[in-house]
Enzyme design. Sequence first.
Site, PDB file in Angstrom:
ATOM      1  N   ARG A 251     -24.277 -23.002  12.332  1.00  0.00           N
ATOM      2  CA  ARG A 251     -23.395 -24.164  12.292  1.00  0.00           C
ATOM      3  C   ARG A 251     -22.639 -24.183  13.600  1.00  0.00           C
ATOM      4  O   ARG A 251     -21.738 -23.380  13.806  1.00  0.00           O
ATOM      5  CB  ARG A 251     -22.437 -24.052  11.095  1.00  0.00           C
ATOM      6  CG  ARG A 251     -21.806 -25.367  10.678  1.00  0.00           C
ATOM      7  CD  ARG A 251     -20.754 -25.140   9.599  1.00  0.00           C
ATOM      8  NE  ARG A 251     -19.508 -24.648  10.175  1.00  0.00           N
ATOM      9  CZ  ARG A 251     -18.531 -24.063   9.487  1.00  0.00           C
ATOM     10  NH1 ARG A 251     -18.653 -23.886   8.177  1.00  0.00           N
ATOM     11  NH2 ARG A 251     -17.430 -23.659  10.091  1.00  0.00           N
ATOM     12  N   HIS A 255     -16.700 -26.838  10.044  1.00  0.00           N
ATOM     13  CA  HIS A 255     -17.331 -27.425   8.861  1.00  0.00           C
ATOM     14  C   HIS A 255     -17.427 -28.948   8.977  1.00  0.00           C
ATOM     15  O   HIS A 255     -18.469 -29.543   8.712  1.00  0.00           O
ATOM     16  CB  HIS A 255     -16.541 -27.044   7.604  1.00  0.00           C
ATOM     17  CG  HIS A 255     -17.013 -27.748   6.374  1.00  0.00           C
ATOM     18  ND1 HIS A 255     -18.208 -27.439   5.763  1.00  0.00           N
ATOM     19  CD2 HIS A 255     -16.486 -28.777   5.660  1.00  0.00           C
ATOM     20  CE1 HIS A 255     -18.384 -28.239   4.707  1.00  0.00           C
ATOM     21  NE2 HIS A 255     -17.361 -29.056   4.627  1.00  0.00           N
ATOM     22  N   TYR A 264     -11.375 -18.118  10.833  1.00  0.00           N
ATOM     23  CA  TYR A 264     -12.388 -17.363  10.098  1.00  0.00           C
ATOM     24  C   TYR A 264     -13.649 -17.038  10.903  1.00  0.00           C
ATOM     25  O   TYR A 264     -14.530 -16.342  10.420  1.00  0.00           O
ATOM     26  CB  TYR A 264     -12.761 -18.087   8.798  1.00  0.00           C
ATOM     27  CG  TYR A 264     -13.345 -19.483   8.979  1.00  0.00           C
ATOM     28  CD1 TYR A 264     -14.703 -19.654   9.220  1.00  0.00           C
ATOM     29  CD2 TYR A 264     -12.544 -20.622   8.895  1.00  0.00           C
ATOM     30  CE1 TYR A 264     -15.252 -20.915   9.383  1.00  0.00           C
ATOM     31  CE2 TYR A 264     -13.085 -21.889   9.056  1.00  0.00           C
ATOM     32  CZ  TYR A 264     -14.441 -22.031   9.302  1.00  0.00           C
ATOM     33  OH  TYR A 264     -14.973 -23.282   9.458  1.00  0.00           O
TER      34      TYR A 264
HETATM   35  C1  LIG Z   1     -18.556 -29.184  -6.444  1.00  0.00           C
HETATM   36  C2  LIG Z   1     -17.885 -29.175  -5.115  1.00  0.00           C
HETATM   37  N1  LIG Z   1     -16.937 -28.252  -4.837  1.00  0.00           N
HETATM   38  C3  LIG Z   1     -16.333 -28.244  -3.636  1.00  0.00           C
HETATM   39  C4  LIG Z   1     -16.659 -29.150  -2.682  1.00  0.00           C
HETATM   40  C5  LIG Z   1     -15.966 -29.128  -1.314  1.00  0.00           C
HETATM   41  N2  LIG Z   1     -16.940 -28.641  -0.299  1.00  0.00           N
HETATM   42  C6  LIG Z   1     -17.664 -29.492   0.428  1.00  0.00           C
HETATM   43  S1  LIG Z   1     -18.752 -28.735   1.412  1.00  0.00           S
HETATM   44  C7  LIG Z   1     -18.240 -27.209   0.923  1.00  0.00           C
HETATM   45  C8  LIG Z   1     -18.886 -25.990   1.504  1.00  0.00           C
HETATM   46  C9  LIG Z   1     -20.357 -25.977   1.306  1.00  0.00           C
HETATM   47  O1  LIG Z   1     -20.920 -24.917   2.030  1.00  0.00           O
HETATM   48  P1  LIG Z   1     -22.469 -24.640   2.071  1.00  0.00           P
HETATM   49  O2  LIG Z   1     -23.084 -24.957   0.756  1.00  0.00           O
HETATM   50  O3  LIG Z   1     -22.699 -23.282   2.585  1.00  0.00           O
HETATM   51  O4  LIG Z   1     -23.018 -25.750   3.067  1.00  0.00           O
HETATM   52  P2  LIG Z   1     -22.658 -25.959   4.606  1.00  0.00           P
HETATM   53  O5  LIG Z   1     -21.521 -26.952   4.650  1.00  0.00           O
HETATM   54  O6  LIG Z   1     -22.287 -24.649   5.193  1.00  0.00           O
HETATM   55  O7  LIG Z   1     -23.884 -26.515   5.212  1.00  0.00           O
HETATM   56  C10 LIG Z   1     -17.220 -27.321  -0.011  1.00  0.00           C
HETATM   57  C11 LIG Z   1     -16.524 -26.178  -0.635  1.00  0.00           C
HETATM   58  C12 LIG Z   1     -17.648 -30.096  -3.016  1.00  0.00           C
HETATM   59  N3  LIG Z   1     -18.033 -31.043  -2.158  1.00  0.00           N
HETATM   60  N4  LIG Z   1     -18.256 -30.067  -4.210  1.00  0.00           N
END
Ligand SMILES: Cc1ncc(C[n+]2csc(CCOP(=O)(O)OP(=O)(O)O)c2C)c(N)n1
Lengths: 334, 327
Positions: A251, A255, A264
């Site tokens: 990444r 985020h 972090y």
């Molecule tokens: C059910 C739910 N909980 C929390 C969130 C908030 N949220 C959005 S993206 C994210 C992190 C996701 O990380 P990952 O699955 O590793 O994907 P990345 O963004 O790293 O590609 C969170 C906690 C959400 N969108 N949906």
Amino acid sequence: MAVMRPETSPGSDLDAELLLTMYRHMVRARVLDERMWVLNRQGRAPFVISCQGHEAAQVGMAMALRPGYDWIAPYYRDLALTLVLGMTPRDHLLALLARAADPNSGGRQMPAHYGYRPLNIITGGSPVATQVLHAAGAALASRVRGEDAVAYTSLGEGSTSEGDFHEGLNFAAVHQLPLICVVENNGFAISVPWSKQGHTKDVADRALGYGMPGVIVDGLDPVASYHAMTEAVARARRGEGPTLIEAKVARLTPHSSDDDDRPYKTREAVAEEKAQDCVLRFRRVLEQRGVLSPGDAEEVRAQCMREVDRAQEEAENSPLPSPESLHLHVYGDQ
Amino acid sequence: MAIRTYIEAIREGMRDEMRRDPRVIVLGEDVGVKGGVFKATDGLHAEFGEMRVIDTPLAESAIVGVAIGAAINGLRPIAEIQFQDFILPAVDQIISEAAKIRYRSNNGFSVPMVVRAPFGGGVHGALYHSQSLEAMFCHIPGLKVVVPSTPQDAKGLLRAAIRDPDPVLFFEHKRCYRLIRGEVPDGEYTVPLGCAEVRREGRDIAVFTYGLMTHFCMEAAESLARDGFACEVVDLRSLRPLDRAAIVASARKCGKVLCVQEANLAVSVMSEVAAIVAEDCFEYLDAPVRRLGGPEVPGVPFSPPLEEAYMLNTTKIEAALRELAAY
Ligand SMILES: Cc1ncc(C[n+]2csc(CCOP(=O)(O)OP(=O)(O)O)c2C)c(N)n1
């Protein structure tokens, strides 16, 4: 059944035209993604979430699918994937700027909530991992009709902690559905590292628990990604069931545009990932193979810039939705 | 016209639609060889095979989420949740996904899916096999919520729900399954969603209700009729959308209103009905709107005196009607 780690030497066995197509797709996605950040920093777009560092995996995987025939339930980082399948920079900039003509949602959803009927890209919401079940359902429907379409879904490694990931893979395995689930593992879910999501070394280890093949692929290599996907798709089309693919990606941004990754992620880790930037890496591979000259690379980038410039202008001149349209499309028989 | 139980009518509704339309499939826990724990899908597996009558893993979010994906890809799934109490793991799929898919895609995608689930108490099912959770879904734009009370409606509404272009939650009162019999028309008929039915005409008190309570209200109205009070019993049938015109018409005609539901009253279907009456019928009312519903406790207890105390019955409804009649 063991987790597979296919060996690949980047670019070795594909013809030059295919490799160049891959490269163009990667650069196009990168240029568009960077433009979105510019618009965000200029205050013209309230929110950006990025595919930077995921392009190689997405481009390789998308090129192994049949656009408009296979079913796609992507997640918010899949900008490059949707571009390869046939969406355009204009489509995405219309969404970024919340215009009425945004083909994903007419400006109703935040950007990066992809959905496009003509390409079977299933509309996604914000809760993570729910789309895994939609892909399983789409795969089921194709099978009921006796078609050999496959369903593709993707999510981040953090989202594999959700119940719907488990329920979807288990369902697909029990019913031997033509589903390919891709985990784009960039190491972090916002700020939380994989070690706090799962106690297996790799995400793909989880495939064993469902009785399906798990494949780990270098997601910074589009060719390896293409091969892994091609094989999984062929298996699915033959009726041999689902596959879990873990693409190890990076990444390259925080985020989202609302995140600051300094608390972090060490600056050294960030620098290391940037040094491994998949777009630059693939460019070097192609240059070494003599498929791409430095001049070609500049021309590819310039072409993409021109396309994105045009798309931005069109999107900015496109009208916002009318307030009266708020009430439309709650029900089909309205 | 044939005489059918409520559950037979539901089974026939699914069977007839599956014969008519190859896109209709059924999926859920134990719906296959066993034909469902209540036998609602009995015989469907034998007739249509395991490709269209699918025993799923024990996972409610998957049952609904897979149905959503299948609906998007051209099928007309009927997802069975074994008890409405166990629909909660699927609520994210229902509210975050199914309800919003047409809207969030600007009409690009839709979810023509039915989620069937038995609900309601009076069957010694205790806290987790007796609930009436319909109100939480009625709050959500994008969903339709249907509760039939008779075999004729059960079949006709179910067929309409299966043909509807949007997600429909079809809640069947489990006490009605074998208790309620009635005439079911021959041939292919549907009962439109969104329309209430006046089960008994009257001009003194309008009684709004649905599900099992419809039958209790009819008995109570019968009893009041013997004393010269004419109650109009309106079976709402469709809880979302509500038939606002029918509610307003009966309330204005009678001037007194009793709302009766099995579920507890706070923020419920009858909260909405009472609000409609307050908004549209104020000048016509001769008495305050009265509501009768379940107590504000978390569930229906198991022990008979507790269950008895929880549940409404004809006597309790009759008492409320007499009080209103005397107002
Ligand atoms: C059910 C739910 N909980 C929390 C969130 C908030 N949220 C959005 S993206 C994210 C992190 C996701 O990380 P990952 O699955 O590793 O994907 P990345 O963004 O790293 O590609 C969170 C906690 C959400 N969108 N949906």
